[in-house]
Design an enzyme around this catalytic site. Sequence first.
Site: not given
Ligand code: AP5
Ligand code: MG
Length: 216
Positions: A13, A88, A127, A161, A172
Amino acid sequence: MNLVLLGPPGAGKGTQAKRLQDLRSLVQLSTGDMLRAAVAAGTELGRKAGDIMERGELVPDALVVGLIAESMDAEKDSAGFILDGFPRTIGQAEALDALLRSRGEQVDRVVVIEVDDDALVTRITGRFTCATCGEGYHELFKKPKVEGVCDVCGGTKFARRKDDTEDVVRERLKAYHAQTEPLIGYYKAQGKVRAVDGMADIETVQKEIDQALDGA
Ligand code: AP5
Ligand code: MG
Ligand code: ZN
Protein backbone atom coordinates in the site's frame (compact mmCIF):
# COMPACT_ATOMS: atom_id res chain seq x y z
CA MET A 1 -10.53 11.30 -7.24
CA ASN A 2 -10.38 9.70 -3.80
CA LEU A 3 -8.83 6.27 -3.73
CA VAL A 4 -8.73 3.76 -0.88
CA LEU A 5 -5.85 1.26 -1.00
CA LEU A 6 -6.92 -1.84 0.89
CA GLY A 7 -4.70 -4.79 1.62
CA PRO A 8 -2.98 -6.75 4.35
CA PRO A 9 0.22 -5.57 6.09
CA GLY A 10 3.07 -5.65 3.57
CA ALA A 11 0.79 -5.79 0.52
CA GLY A 12 2.50 -2.72 -0.93
CA LYS A 13 0.00 0.00 0.00
CA GLY A 14 2.68 2.50 0.99
CA THR A 15 4.92 1.63 -1.97
CA GLN A 16 2.11 2.14 -4.46
CA ALA A 17 0.64 5.19 -2.71
CA LYS A 18 3.98 7.01 -3.03
CA ARG A 19 4.13 6.24 -6.76
CA LEU A 20 0.53 7.29 -7.35
CA GLN A 21 1.09 10.49 -5.42
CA ASP A 22 3.78 11.48 -7.92
CA LEU A 23 1.92 10.24 -11.00
CA ARG A 24 -1.51 11.66 -10.27
CA SER A 25 -0.93 14.61 -7.94
CA LEU A 26 -3.03 13.04 -5.23
CA VAL A 27 -2.11 13.35 -1.55
CA GLN A 28 -1.15 10.19 0.33
CA LEU A 29 -2.74 9.91 3.77
CA SER A 30 -1.21 7.05 5.76
CA THR A 31 -2.56 6.65 9.30
CA GLY A 32 0.34 4.29 10.05
CA ASP A 33 2.88 7.01 9.12
CA MET A 34 0.95 9.63 11.12
CA LEU A 35 0.81 7.37 14.18
CA ARG A 36 4.54 6.56 13.94
CA ALA A 37 5.27 10.31 13.73
CA ALA A 38 3.17 10.86 16.88
CA VAL A 39 5.03 8.06 18.69
CA ALA A 40 8.41 9.53 17.65
CA ALA A 41 7.34 13.02 18.78
CA GLY A 42 6.14 11.65 22.12
CA THR A 43 2.72 13.34 21.91
CA GLU A 44 -0.21 12.19 24.04
CA LEU A 45 -1.68 10.44 21.00
CA GLY A 46 1.66 8.72 20.41
CA ARG A 47 1.76 7.47 24.00
CA LYS A 48 -1.75 6.05 23.63
CA ALA A 49 -1.02 4.39 20.28
CA GLY A 50 2.56 3.11 20.70
CA ASP A 51 1.91 0.00 22.81
CA ILE A 52 -1.12 -0.99 20.75
CA MET A 53 0.92 -0.78 17.54
CA GLU A 54 3.75 -2.83 19.02
CA ARG A 55 1.25 -5.58 19.76
CA GLY A 56 -0.06 -5.45 16.18
CA GLU A 57 -3.58 -4.46 17.20
CA LEU A 58 -5.66 -1.63 15.80
CA VAL A 59 -5.75 1.69 17.66
CA PRO A 60 -9.22 3.05 18.52
CA ASP A 61 -11.26 4.45 15.62
CA ALA A 62 -11.63 7.90 17.22
CA LEU A 63 -7.86 8.47 17.22
CA VAL A 64 -7.29 7.67 13.56
CA VAL A 65 -10.47 9.41 12.39
CA GLY A 66 -9.23 12.54 14.17
CA LEU A 67 -5.87 12.32 12.36
CA ILE A 68 -7.53 11.93 8.97
CA ALA A 69 -9.95 14.81 9.61
CA GLU A 70 -7.04 17.10 10.53
CA SER A 71 -5.02 16.13 7.47
CA MET A 72 -7.95 16.62 5.13
CA ASP A 73 -8.54 20.08 6.61
CA ALA A 74 -4.90 20.95 5.99
CA GLU A 75 -5.22 19.87 2.33
CA LYS A 76 -8.26 21.89 1.27
CA ASP A 77 -7.12 22.34 -2.34
CA SER A 78 -5.95 18.83 -3.05
CA ALA A 79 -7.23 17.07 -6.18
CA GLY A 80 -7.92 14.03 -4.05
CA PHE A 81 -6.51 11.58 -1.55
CA ILE A 82 -4.89 8.17 -1.58
CA LEU A 83 -5.97 6.58 1.66
CA ASP A 84 -3.24 4.15 2.71
CA GLY A 85 -4.12 1.98 5.70
CA PHE A 86 -7.36 3.83 6.42
CA PRO A 87 -10.19 2.89 6.81
CA ARG A 88 -9.55 -0.40 8.62
CA THR A 89 -12.94 -0.96 10.28
CA ILE A 90 -16.53 -0.42 9.18
CA GLY A 91 -16.77 2.41 11.74
CA GLN A 92 -13.79 4.15 10.09
CA ALA A 93 -15.33 3.65 6.63
CA GLU A 94 -18.53 5.33 7.79
CA ALA A 95 -16.58 8.19 9.33
CA LEU A 96 -14.63 8.61 6.06
CA ASP A 97 -17.88 8.76 4.08
CA ALA A 98 -19.10 11.55 6.36
CA LEU A 99 -15.80 13.49 6.12
CA LEU A 100 -15.76 13.32 2.32
CA ARG A 101 -19.47 14.18 2.10
CA SER A 102 -18.79 17.39 4.00
CA ARG A 103 -16.33 18.31 1.19
CA GLY A 104 -18.90 17.38 -1.49
CA GLU A 105 -16.82 14.31 -2.36
CA GLN A 106 -16.90 10.56 -1.95
CA VAL A 107 -14.70 7.45 -2.15
CA ASP A 108 -14.41 6.93 -5.91
CA ARG A 109 -12.39 3.74 -6.11
CA VAL A 110 -11.20 1.00 -3.75
CA VAL A 111 -8.21 -1.02 -4.93
CA VAL A 112 -7.60 -4.26 -3.04
CA ILE A 113 -3.98 -5.45 -3.29
CA GLU A 114 -4.09 -9.23 -2.88
CA VAL A 115 -1.03 -11.08 -1.50
CA ASP A 116 -0.65 -14.49 0.20
CA ASP A 117 -0.05 -14.41 3.95
CA ASP A 118 3.30 -16.25 3.67
CA ALA A 119 4.71 -13.78 1.15
CA LEU A 120 3.73 -10.94 3.47
CA VAL A 121 5.91 -12.19 6.27
CA THR A 122 8.95 -12.22 3.92
CA ARG A 123 8.13 -8.76 2.64
CA ILE A 124 7.73 -7.24 6.06
CA THR A 125 10.67 -8.83 7.82
CA GLY A 126 12.96 -7.70 4.94
CA ARG A 127 11.73 -4.13 4.84
CA PHE A 128 13.75 -1.04 5.88
CA THR A 129 13.52 2.67 5.17
CA CYS A 130 15.91 5.58 4.82
CA ALA A 131 16.05 7.30 8.21
CA THR A 132 16.52 10.67 6.49
CA CYS A 133 13.90 10.81 3.70
CA GLY A 134 11.72 7.77 4.41
CA GLU A 135 12.28 6.02 1.07
CA GLY A 136 11.28 2.36 1.41
CA TYR A 137 13.59 -0.59 0.60
CA HIS A 138 13.65 -4.37 0.86
CA GLU A 139 16.59 -6.73 1.46
CA LEU A 140 15.56 -8.94 -1.48
CA PHE A 141 13.17 -6.98 -3.69
CA LYS A 142 14.34 -3.38 -3.61
CA LYS A 143 17.92 -2.84 -2.50
CA PRO A 144 19.55 0.60 -2.73
CA LYS A 145 21.58 0.84 -5.97
CA VAL A 146 24.73 1.40 -3.92
CA GLU A 147 24.75 -0.69 -0.77
CA GLY A 148 24.21 1.39 2.36
CA VAL A 149 23.37 4.61 0.46
CA CYS A 150 19.82 5.90 -0.13
CA ASP A 151 19.02 6.25 -3.86
CA VAL A 152 16.92 9.34 -3.23
CA CYS A 153 18.81 11.49 -0.72
CA GLY A 154 22.24 9.86 -0.33
CA GLY A 155 21.56 9.21 3.36
CA THR A 156 23.44 6.36 5.02
CA LYS A 157 21.22 5.67 8.04
CA PHE A 158 18.36 3.20 7.75
CA ALA A 159 15.56 2.22 10.11
CA ARG A 160 13.28 -0.74 10.74
CA ARG A 161 9.81 -0.63 12.24
CA LYS A 162 9.33 -2.05 15.75
CA ASP A 163 6.24 -3.98 14.64
CA ASP A 164 8.05 -5.70 11.76
CA THR A 165 8.93 -8.91 13.61
CA GLU A 166 7.40 -12.21 12.51
CA ASP A 167 5.27 -12.58 15.68
CA VAL A 168 3.79 -9.11 15.42
CA VAL A 169 3.18 -9.52 11.68
CA ARG A 170 1.04 -12.59 12.46
CA GLU A 171 -1.02 -10.46 14.91
CA ARG A 172 -1.37 -7.69 12.32
CA LEU A 173 -2.59 -10.26 9.79
CA LYS A 174 -5.18 -11.53 12.28
CA ALA A 175 -6.43 -7.98 12.82
CA TYR A 176 -6.61 -7.51 9.03
CA HIS A 177 -8.65 -10.65 8.39
CA ALA A 178 -11.02 -10.04 11.32
CA GLN A 179 -11.56 -6.28 11.19
CA THR A 180 -10.48 -4.91 7.81
CA GLU A 181 -11.38 -7.57 5.24
CA PRO A 182 -15.13 -6.98 5.83
CA LEU A 183 -14.61 -3.58 4.19
CA ILE A 184 -14.27 -5.32 0.83
CA GLY A 185 -17.96 -6.31 1.08
CA TYR A 186 -18.89 -2.83 2.30
CA TYR A 187 -17.38 -1.23 -0.81
CA LYS A 188 -18.39 -4.03 -3.19
CA ALA A 189 -21.99 -3.23 -2.36
CA GLN A 190 -21.24 0.25 -3.75
CA GLY A 191 -19.60 -1.14 -6.90
CA LYS A 192 -16.26 0.52 -6.12
CA VAL A 193 -13.89 -2.43 -5.68
CA ARG A 194 -11.14 -3.48 -8.11
CA ALA A 195 -8.72 -6.25 -7.11
CA VAL A 196 -5.10 -6.33 -8.29
CA ASP A 197 -2.58 -9.17 -8.03
CA GLY A 198 -0.13 -7.89 -5.44
CA MET A 199 2.13 -10.94 -5.91
CA ALA A 200 3.48 -9.41 -9.13
CA ASP A 201 6.53 -7.12 -9.09
CA ILE A 202 6.20 -3.49 -8.00
CA GLU A 203 6.05 -2.06 -11.58
CA THR A 204 3.43 -4.55 -12.71
CA VAL A 205 1.25 -3.86 -9.68
CA GLN A 206 1.51 -0.15 -10.44
CA LYS A 207 0.34 -0.71 -14.01
CA GLU A 208 -2.58 -2.82 -12.80
CA ILE A 209 -3.62 -0.11 -10.37
CA ASP A 210 -3.42 2.47 -13.14
CA GLN A 211 -5.78 0.38 -15.25
CA ALA A 212 -8.13 -0.10 -12.30
CA LEU A 213 -8.30 3.67 -11.85
CA ASP A 214 -8.81 4.57 -15.49
CA GLY A 215 -11.18 1.72 -16.35
CA ALA A 216 -14.91 1.91 -15.77
P1 AP5 B 1 4.87 -1.62 1.84
O1 AP5 B 1 4.55 -0.77 0.67
O2 AP5 B 1 5.62 -1.00 2.95
O3 AP5 B 1 3.54 -2.35 2.38
P2 AP5 B 1 2.29 -1.78 3.18
O4 AP5 B 1 1.08 -2.39 2.59
O5 AP5 B 1 2.34 -0.28 3.25
O6 AP5 B 1 2.58 -2.47 4.58
P3 AP5 B 1 2.48 -1.89 6.05
O7 AP5 B 1 3.30 -2.80 6.91
O8 AP5 B 1 2.81 -0.44 6.10
O9 AP5 B 1 0.98 -2.11 6.34
P4 AP5 B 1 0.26 -2.10 7.67
O10 AP5 B 1 -1.13 -1.98 7.21
O11 AP5 B 1 0.54 -3.26 8.55
O12 AP5 B 1 0.95 -0.90 8.47
P5 AP5 B 1 0.46 0.58 8.82
O13 AP5 B 1 1.65 1.43 8.88
O14 AP5 B 1 -0.66 0.96 7.97
O15 AP5 B 1 5.65 -2.90 1.32
C1 AP5 B 1 6.21 -3.85 2.21
C2 AP5 B 1 7.59 -4.31 1.73
O16 AP5 B 1 7.46 -5.08 0.55
C3 AP5 B 1 8.55 -3.16 1.36
O17 AP5 B 1 9.85 -3.51 1.72
C4 AP5 B 1 8.42 -3.03 -0.18
O18 AP5 B 1 9.62 -2.56 -0.76
C5 AP5 B 1 8.12 -4.47 -0.56
N1 AP5 B 1 7.20 -4.57 -1.69
C6 AP5 B 1 6.11 -3.79 -1.96
N2 AP5 B 1 5.48 -4.20 -3.07
C7 AP5 B 1 6.16 -5.30 -3.52
C8 AP5 B 1 6.00 -6.20 -4.64
N3 AP5 B 1 5.00 -6.04 -5.53
N4 AP5 B 1 6.89 -7.21 -4.76
C9 AP5 B 1 7.91 -7.37 -3.87
N5 AP5 B 1 8.12 -6.55 -2.81
C10 AP5 B 1 7.26 -5.52 -2.63
O19 AP5 B 1 -0.10 0.35 10.30
C11 AP5 B 1 0.77 0.05 11.38
C12 AP5 B 1 -0.02 -0.03 12.67
O20 AP5 B 1 -0.59 1.25 12.96
C13 AP5 B 1 -1.21 -1.00 12.66
O21 AP5 B 1 -0.82 -2.30 12.99
C14 AP5 B 1 -2.11 -0.35 13.72
O22 AP5 B 1 -1.68 -0.66 15.02
C15 AP5 B 1 -1.91 1.13 13.49
N6 AP5 B 1 -2.86 1.70 12.50
C16 AP5 B 1 -2.55 2.28 11.31
N7 AP5 B 1 -3.66 2.70 10.67
C17 AP5 B 1 -4.70 2.37 11.48
C18 AP5 B 1 -6.12 2.51 11.37
N8 AP5 B 1 -6.67 3.09 10.27
N9 AP5 B 1 -6.89 2.05 12.37
C19 AP5 B 1 -6.34 1.49 13.48
N10 AP5 B 1 -5.01 1.29 13.65
C20 AP5 B 1 -4.20 1.75 12.65
MG1 MG C 1 2.54 1.09 4.83
ZN1 ZN D 1 16.81 8.86 1.74
